[in-house]
Write an enzyme that holds these catalytic residues in place. Structure first.
Site, mmCIF file in Angstrom:
data_model
loop_
_atom_site.group_PDB
_atom_site.id
_atom_site.type_symbol
_atom_site.label_atom_id
_atom_site.label_comp_id
_atom_site.label_asym_id
_atom_site.label_seq_id
_atom_site.Cartn_x
_atom_site.Cartn_y
_atom_site.Cartn_z
ATOM 1 N N ARG A 81 -8.425 -8.659 3.575
ATOM 2 C CA ARG A 81 -7.442 -7.620 3.901
ATOM 3 C C ARG A 81 -8.089 -6.395 4.546
ATOM 4 O O ARG A 81 -7.443 -5.676 5.303
ATOM 5 C CB ARG A 81 -6.661 -7.216 2.648
ATOM 6 N N GLU A 122 -0.602 -1.043 16.122
ATOM 7 C CA GLU A 122 -0.703 -1.955 14.979
ATOM 8 C C GLU A 122 -0.349 -3.387 15.376
ATOM 9 O O GLU A 122 -0.887 -4.347 14.818
ATOM 10 C CB GLU A 122 0.207 -1.481 13.843
ATOM 11 N N HIS A 148 -8.415 7.495 11.000
ATOM 12 C CA HIS A 148 -8.115 8.427 9.918
ATOM 13 C C HIS A 148 -8.926 9.707 10.054
ATOM 14 O O HIS A 148 -8.447 10.802 9.725
ATOM 15 C CB HIS A 148 -8.379 7.769 8.563
ATOM 16 N N LYS A 202 0.850 -1.192 0.000
ATOM 17 C CA LYS A 202 0.000 0.000 0.000
ATOM 18 C C LYS A 202 0.884 1.241 0.000
ATOM 19 O O LYS A 202 1.730 1.397 0.871
ATOM 20 C CB LYS A 202 -0.907 0.028 1.231
#
Length: 360
Positions: free
Chosen positions: A240, A184, A251, A142
């Site tokens: 995913r 994460e 975000h 990405k």
């Protein structure tokens, strides 16, 4: 050193994980088509590791063209990206010239995106130097830059040829960045690996203390989870998407507060707790599990409440999310610790209530 393979048929690539791998020229040599490379780094990482990487490459006769970017999420935009293109063009770089991204998630995303665009694609290598980039952003292809209306909205899927994950770079990582990376790491346990989550509950303090063995295990386990998911669903059409637990809310926090105000991992931490709250309100997740999730983030020194932007502002920002499909917001929620789902049936009122409960 341990090596994992991201299995994508002819585009498969290795992830070499270990202390000191940055000095092993034999790991880089097979992936370089020319005796010239471009190393993209930033003003923080460059003084720490650019010379070491340059020496490693010089040992095999490879010359280095440096690109030093300003450091910070607030610089992840077109203007900074053009600094990379300017250097590539001024130095007559060709399609076979390799670009190496040396740094954290911002450097990796921008270096990879530049590589995907320049002459319609040049080879690139990820050399992550933060915990977040070691366990997540360097693996999977990405690449992106930000837009004032949304994070990572302009980019491409573009896989590296190699990920060189030197965990000794974590020795110089600021504490705040280390904690942000743990968000994460914890994510993998929450979405698909309950045994890892249990291990994290027992070892989170060791990670905060930078215990080398614990860090090596956490990086390897996280990368193994990421590699499996990417191999099964490279372009995020199914499984995913689960890797985005907490990211839709996170975000919105990053964009709403202004890029760089909250670190990505900090926003993901708060976003994960909003997702857990909504999962509980929808009847997926029991209250004890929510408390257990909250505890591990608190022990990691991460925020468990988001900023009070207002539910309406959150929803507006989230409407630009890449997982919006046919006008419906698809959220990653938890059925239990270790099992995540993508859900698009939550009403605005239900989402708003969860946001208000978890934002102060």
């Amino acid at each position: 050193m341990q090596t994992l393979i991201v299995s994508l048929e002819e585009r498969s690539y290795p992830i070499h994980i270990g202390a000191g791998v940055l000095s092993k020229s034999e790991l880089l040599a097979p992936h370089l088509k020319q005796k010239k490379v471009v190393v993209v780094t930033n003003t923080t990482v460059g003084p720490l590791y650019h010379e070491k990487l340059t020496n490693t490459l010089s040992a095999i006769g490879v010359s280095v063209i440096p690109v030093i970017l300003p450091d910070g999420e607030e610089y992840k935009h077109w203007e900074t990206l053009n600094l990379i293109f300017d250097t590539l063009l001024k130095n007559h770089c060709e399609r076979n010239t390799t670009l190496i991204a040396l740094g954290g998630g911002v450097v990796g995303d921008m270096g990879g995106f530049a590589a995907s665009c320049y002459q319609r694609g040049m080879p690139f290598i990820q050399v992550p130097t933060t915990l977040l980039s070691l366990v997540d952003s360097s693996v999977g292809g990405k690449t992106a830059i930000n837009h004032p209306l949304g994070k990572n909205m302009i980019g491409a899927f573009y896989q590296p040829k190699l990920v060189l994950a030197d965990i000794s770079t974590l020795d110089t990582l600021p504490d705040r960045e280390l904690k942000a990376g743990l968000a994460e790491v914890i994510k993998y346990g929450l979405i698909r690996d309950i045994d890892f989550f249990v291990w994290l509950e027992a070892n989170i303090e060791k990670l905060l203390q930078r215990d080398r063995a614990a860090l090596a295990y956490a990086v390897h386990r996280s990368c193994a989870n990421k590699a499996e998911v990417v191999a099964a669903d490279e372009k995020e059409t199914g499984e995913r998407a689960l890797l985005n637990l907490g990211h839709t809310f996170g975000h919105a926090i990053e964009t709403g507060m202004g890029y760089g105000e909250w670190l990505h991992g900090e926003a993901v931490s708060a976003g994960t707790l909003i997702a857990a709250e909504l999962s509980h309100r929808l009847g997926f997740l029991d209250g004890n599990a929510v408390k257990r999730i909250e505890r591990i983030f608190i022990r990691s020194g991460l925020p468990v409440f988001g900023p009070k932007l207002g539910a309406e502002r959150y929803l507006d920002l989230m409407s630009h999310d890449k997982k919006v499909q046919d006008g419906k917001l698809r959220l990653v929620l938890l059925q239990s610790i270790g099992k995540a789902i993508v859900f698009d049936q939550a009403s605005e009122a239900e989402i708003s209530d969860a946001i208000e409960a978890r934002c102060t």
